[in-house]
Design a protein around this motif. Sequence first.
Motif, PDB file in Angstrom:
ATOM      1  N   HIS A   1     -35.558  39.939 -21.766  1.00 34.09           N
ATOM      2  CA  HIS A   1     -36.315  39.233 -20.733  1.00 34.09           C
ATOM      3  C   HIS A   1     -35.395  38.647 -19.672  1.00 34.09           C
ATOM      4  O   HIS A   1     -35.709  38.649 -18.470  1.00 34.09           O
ATOM      5  N   THR A   2     -34.243  38.166 -20.077  1.00 36.57           N
ATOM      6  CA  THR A   2     -33.274  37.629 -19.124  1.00 36.57           C
ATOM      7  C   THR A   2     -32.842  38.694 -18.124  1.00 36.57           C
ATOM      8  O   THR A   2     -32.754  38.438 -16.912  1.00 36.57           O
TER       9      THR A   2
ATOM     10  N   HIS B   1     -35.573  39.378 -15.695  1.00 39.73           N
ATOM     11  CA  HIS B   1     -35.657  38.316 -14.694  1.00 39.73           C
ATOM     12  C   HIS B   1     -34.516  38.393 -13.677  1.00 39.73           C
ATOM     13  O   HIS B   1     -34.732  38.280 -12.465  1.00 39.73           O
TER      14      HIS B   1
END
Length: 318
Positions: A164-165, A168
């Motif tokens: 997810h990082t 993003h």
Amino acid sequence: MTILLTGAAGFIGSHLTEYLLSAGHTIIGLDNFDNQYDPGRKQVNVRLFKQHTNFTLIEGDIRDQTLLAGILKRYACDTVVHLAARTGVRDSVHEPAVCIDVNVNGTLSLLEAMKKVGLKRLVMASSSSVYGNSSVVPFQENDDANRPLSPYAMSKRSAELLAHTYHHLYGFNVACLRFFTVYGPRQRPEMAISRFTAKLYGDQPITLYGDGTTSRNYTYIYDTVLGITRAIEHLNGFELLNIGGSAPISLRELVVLLEKAVGRKAVIDWQPNQPGDVYLTSADLTYAKTKIGYFPSVQIEEGINRFVRWYYQSVVCL
């Protein structure tokens, strides 16, 4: 499509490789053939497609970022399917450092290699173990998954958060697939269905932990492969998706199904609950059906019969 598939020689990886090759894709398979279980089993898996013109096998480790970046660039891969992992809840309790190194640092190495070459399409294996002993049943993707009961569960949740990082920060398109106890031909030998079947054919006691009421949502390998391919086709943004069977059954019910399929009665060796094990896994598949059109088609009774037929022909009769 040219796909880097990590863990290509394993149980799920070998089935997925066969399917994707039959669909016309080019597969660059990476596997380190580690000794968590007999690497000869993986060598047998690979023989099924090793000579296929659209398949390339590379022996290597996902923690080798330079190797990964070189592969992605050399073969101009446009998608990565990441299945390589140090598996098993109980093994992770005994060897947490190895589990976390492979599953967390290995995933980070892969993400960094992808960033380096500008590749942003990733489908990766997670696990139903991230839910822990959730009080919400069936498990939904937006449930709290921050109370893992084993290093393995923690490592899989950490890998999701890493992914997810990168979504993003760098715009990666990622689907994290939470698998629910996959079974079928070529299943790893330490997993319950394989282990119980071997004990039944060997006229040996089956060890059950607890009182036999713990339940799992078993997923036949065909349905798991279907879920992965649907995720590849619909890859967009960041998604957490349950890939599970239709309904959970108890450990004791599972043994009864295996007894019927094998045609032998089990002798049970009852033992206390094991640390790290959850009481229940149960997949809510509503979101996966909506997002990628996933729904399982193989019921547990049929799946067990298929597995036992394969086991008899491939193991007992050899």
